[in-house]
Design a protein around this motif. Structure first.
Motif, PDB file in Angstrom:
ATOM      1  N   PRO A 155     -35.207  43.809  -2.662  1.00  0.00           N
ATOM      2  CA  PRO A 155     -35.285  42.390  -3.039  1.00  0.00           C
ATOM      3  C   PRO A 155     -33.931  41.709  -3.198  1.00  0.00           C
ATOM      4  CG  PRO A 155     -35.914  43.796  -4.887  1.00  0.00           C
ATOM      5  CD  PRO A 155     -35.748  44.693  -3.697  1.00  0.00           C
ATOM      6  N   PHE A 156     -32.920  42.460  -3.632  1.00  0.00           N
ATOM      7  CA  PHE A 156     -31.602  41.845  -3.864  1.00  0.00           C
ATOM      8  C   PHE A 156     -30.523  42.783  -3.307  1.00  0.00           C
ATOM      9  CE2 PHE A 156     -33.608  38.760  -6.481  1.00  0.00           C
ATOM     10  CZ  PHE A 156     -34.521  39.423  -7.272  1.00  0.00           C
ATOM     11  N   GLU A 193     -41.445  56.445  -3.518  1.00  0.00           N
ATOM     12  CA  GLU A 193     -40.383  56.291  -4.509  1.00  0.00           C
ATOM     13  C   GLU A 193     -39.534  55.069  -4.182  1.00  0.00           C
ATOM     14  OE1 GLU A 193     -38.455  60.053  -3.948  1.00  0.00           O
ATOM     15  OE2 GLU A 193     -38.360  59.732  -1.798  1.00  0.00           O
ATOM     16  N   SER A 194     -38.772  54.631  -5.170  1.00  0.00           N
ATOM     17  CA  SER A 194     -37.779  53.583  -4.972  1.00  0.00           C
ATOM     18  C   SER A 194     -36.420  54.225  -5.206  1.00  0.00           C
ATOM     19  CB  SER A 194     -38.005  52.433  -5.957  1.00  0.00           C
ATOM     20  OG  SER A 194     -36.952  51.501  -5.850  1.00  0.00           O
ATOM     21  N   ILE A 195     -35.583  54.169  -4.186  1.00  0.00           N
ATOM     22  CA  ILE A 195     -34.258  54.765  -4.276  1.00  0.00           C
ATOM     23  C   ILE A 195     -33.227  53.658  -4.090  1.00  0.00           C
ATOM     24  CG2 ILE A 195     -32.657  56.446  -3.318  1.00  0.00           C
ATOM     25  CD1 ILE A 195     -35.048  57.757  -4.572  1.00  0.00           C
ATOM     26  N   LYS A 196     -32.328  53.520  -5.027  1.00  0.00           N
ATOM     27  CA  LYS A 196     -31.281  52.487  -4.986  1.00  0.00           C
ATOM     28  C   LYS A 196     -31.903  51.102  -4.780  1.00  0.00           C
ATOM     29  CE  LYS A 196     -27.767  55.659  -3.259  1.00  0.00           C
ATOM     30  NZ  LYS A 196     -26.674  55.927  -2.300  1.00  0.00           N
ATOM     31  N   GLY A 197     -33.103  50.909  -5.297  1.00  0.00           N
ATOM     32  CA  GLY A 197     -33.777  49.623  -5.198  1.00  0.00           C
ATOM     33  C   GLY A 197     -34.536  49.416  -3.908  1.00  0.00           C
ATOM     34  N   PHE A 198     -34.454  50.388  -2.992  1.00  0.00           N
ATOM     35  CA  PHE A 198     -35.154  50.292  -1.713  1.00  0.00           C
ATOM     36  C   PHE A 198     -36.555  50.889  -1.822  1.00  0.00           C
ATOM     37  CE2 PHE A 198     -32.177  48.762   1.417  1.00  0.00           C
ATOM     38  CZ  PHE A 198     -30.925  49.093   0.926  1.00  0.00           C
ATOM     39  N   PHE A 228     -26.458  38.020   2.839  1.00  0.00           N
ATOM     40  CA  PHE A 228     -25.545  37.775   1.744  1.00  0.00           C
ATOM     41  C   PHE A 228     -25.994  38.563   0.517  1.00  0.00           C
ATOM     42  CE2 PHE A 228     -22.513  34.858   3.333  1.00  0.00           C
ATOM     43  CZ  PHE A 228     -23.160  34.083   4.283  1.00  0.00           C
ATOM     44  N   LYS A 229     -25.020  38.906  -0.296  1.00  0.00           N
ATOM     45  CA  LYS A 229     -25.284  39.607  -1.554  1.00  0.00           C
ATOM     46  C   LYS A 229     -26.320  38.839  -2.369  1.00  0.00           C
ATOM     47  CE  LYS A 229     -22.889  40.787  -5.860  1.00  0.00           C
ATOM     48  NZ  LYS A 229     -21.582  40.748  -6.554  1.00  0.00           N
ATOM     49  N   GLY A 230     -27.302  39.562  -2.898  1.00  0.00           N
ATOM     50  CA  GLY A 230     -28.346  38.946  -3.707  1.00  0.00           C
ATOM     51  C   GLY A 230     -29.553  38.485  -2.913  1.00  0.00           C
ATOM     52  N   ALA A 231     -29.444  38.457  -1.606  1.00  0.00           N
ATOM     53  CA  ALA A 231     -30.562  38.033  -0.764  1.00  0.00           C
ATOM     54  C   ALA A 231     -31.487  39.216  -0.503  1.00  0.00           C
ATOM     55  CB  ALA A 231     -30.044  37.482   0.569  1.00  0.00           C
ATOM     56  N   PRO A 232     -32.764  38.942  -0.207  1.00  0.00           N
ATOM     57  CA  PRO A 232     -33.655  40.060   0.150  1.00  0.00           C
ATOM     58  C   PRO A 232     -33.313  40.585   1.534  1.00  0.00           C
ATOM     59  CG  PRO A 232     -34.767  37.962   0.433  1.00  0.00           C
ATOM     60  CD  PRO A 232     -33.434  37.650  -0.183  1.00  0.00           C
ATOM     61  N   VAL A 233     -33.605  41.846   1.745  1.00  0.00           N
ATOM     62  CA  VAL A 233     -33.338  42.452   3.043  1.00  0.00           C
ATOM     63  C   VAL A 233     -34.542  43.297   3.462  1.00  0.00           C
ATOM     64  CG1 VAL A 233     -32.165  44.463   2.047  1.00  0.00           C
ATOM     65  CG2 VAL A 233     -31.689  43.794   4.400  1.00  0.00           C
ATOM     66  N   GLU A 234     -34.840  43.237   4.762  1.00  0.00           N
ATOM     67  CA  GLU A 234     -35.910  44.054   5.327  1.00  0.00           C
ATOM     68  C   GLU A 234     -35.423  44.637   6.642  1.00  0.00           C
ATOM     69  OE1 GLU A 234     -40.586  43.518   5.704  1.00  0.00           O
ATOM     70  OE2 GLU A 234     -39.540  42.329   7.222  1.00  0.00           O
ATOM     71  N   LEU A 235     -35.420  45.944   6.741  1.00  0.00           N
ATOM     72  CA  LEU A 235     -35.051  46.613   7.977  1.00  0.00           C
ATOM     73  C   LEU A 235     -36.350  47.109   8.623  1.00  0.00           C
ATOM     74  CD1 LEU A 235     -32.627  47.248   5.756  1.00  0.00           C
ATOM     75  CD2 LEU A 235     -31.713  48.482   7.715  1.00  0.00           C
ATOM     76  N   LYS A 236     -36.580  46.687   9.844  1.00  0.00           N
ATOM     77  CA  LYS A 236     -37.854  46.965  10.490  1.00  0.00           C
ATOM     78  C   LYS A 236     -37.868  48.322  11.203  1.00  0.00           C
ATOM     79  CE  LYS A 236     -39.509  42.242  11.154  1.00  0.00           C
ATOM     80  NZ  LYS A 236     -38.684  41.683  10.083  1.00  0.00           N
ATOM     81  N   CYS A 237     -39.016  48.950  11.137  1.00  0.00           N
ATOM     82  CA  CYS A 237     -39.230  50.215  11.830  1.00  0.00           C
ATOM     83  C   CYS A 237     -40.678  50.249  12.299  1.00  0.00           C
ATOM     84  CB  CYS A 237     -38.961  51.402  10.913  1.00  0.00           C
ATOM     85  SG  CYS A 237     -39.429  53.004  11.603  1.00  0.00           S
TER      86      CYS A 237
END
Lengths: 115, 108
Positions: free
Chosen positions: B75-76, B54-59, B14-23
Motif C-alpha cells: 500500500p505504501f 504472509e505479509s513480508i516487509k508490507g508486501f 513515488f515513496k508512499g504511493a501504492p505499488v502492484e507488480l503483476k504476475c
C-alpha cells in the motif's frame, strides 16, 4: 552462518575452451540447483540434485553441459567447447530438502563471459 | 508446460504511493507461487510464497486461480523497496520457473 558460495565470481574464457563452475551449498542442504540467467531474463532451470544424484537434468541445453555432485555437497557445473551464447550468470541454489516448505537459498552467481 | 509472465520490465512509483507488480501464470494443475527479490548487489532471495498467506516487509500477494494471477502489492512503497522482483512457479517436481522480472524504482 555461511550462505551458498560460488567460485569464481567472474570467468572470462575463449570460445571453444572448457570451464568449470563450483558451488558450495549450505551445510546440510540435500537439494542443489543450477540456474542460468541471461541479460534481461529471469533465472532458467538447468539441473537439480537430491543428494549425489541428478533428480532432474531436463534443463541442460545440450550435451556440452554436465554437472556433478559426487559427495552430496559441493557441485561442479562443467561446460565443454564453450560458445558465445553460453555467456550468462550461472546461479546455484540449495535447500534443506527440495520440498515446498524448503525455500531456495541462492549464491551470488558466476558471471561467465565467452569471447 | 508452465509459464510465468511479468508484463512490466520497469515500474517507477513515488515513496508512499501504492505499488502492484503483476504476475500471470499458465499451468494446468495446482501451482505453488513465489515472489523472489534481488536488491542491488545482493543475492536473489525469497520474499513470500502464496500458501503462507504472509505479509513480508508490507508486501502481500494473493493467488487468483480464476485469473491465473499472483500480483504483488504494497500500500505504501518505501525507497528501500527498490529492487528486481521475480515471480516464480513450482509445478511438478522441484524446479522453479521464473518470470523475466520487474525492476521497481521508488523515487523520493
Amino acid at each position: 552462518g555461511a550462505g551458498v558460495s560460488q567460485t569464481p565470481s567472474n570467468k572470462v574464457t575463449e570460445k571453444g575452451k572448457y570451464v568449470e563452475l563450483r558451488c558450495d551449498p549450505i551445510s546440510g542442504h540435500t537439494a542443489l540447483y543450477w540456474y542460468r540467467q541471461s541479460l534481461g531474463q529471469g533465472p532458467e532451470f538447468l539441473i537439480y540434485f537430491q543428494g549425489t544424484g541428478a533428480a532432474d537434468d531436463s534443463g541442460l541445453p545440450n550435451d556440452r553441459f554436465f554437472a556433478v555432485r559426487p559427495e552430496g555437497s559441493v557441485s561442479t557445473l562443467k561446460i565443454q567447447r564453450t560458445e558465445r551464447g553460453d555467456s550468462a550468470v550461472y546461479l546455484c541454489a540449495s535447500s534443506l530438502s527440495g520440498s515446498y516448505n524448503s525455500p531456495l537459498h541462492f549464491g551470488n552467481g558466476t558471471r561467465l563471459t565467452v569471447t | 508446460a508452465q509459464r510465468v509472465t511479468q508484463p512490466e520490465k520497469l515500474l517507477s512509483v513515488f515513496k508512499g504511493a501504492p505499488v502492484e507488480l503483476k504476475c500471470n501464470y499458465s499451468y494446468s494443475g495446482s501451482p505453488e507461487l513465489f515472489w523472489y527479490v534481488q536488491y542491488s548487489r545482493q543475492r536473489l532471495q525469497l520474499l513470500l510464497r502464496h500458501i503462507s498467506r504472509e505479509s513480508i516487509k508490507g508486501f502481500t500477494a494473493d493467488l487468483n486461480k480464476g485469473e491465473t494471477s499472483f500480483h504483488l502489492k504494497k500500500p505504501f512503497a518505501q525507497e528501500e523497496d527498490s529492487a528486481m522482483y521475480y515471480c516464480a512457479l513450482k509445478a511438478s517436481g522441484s524446479r522453479l520457473t521464473f518470470g523475466e522480472g520487474t525492476q521497481l524504482t521508488v523515487n523520493p
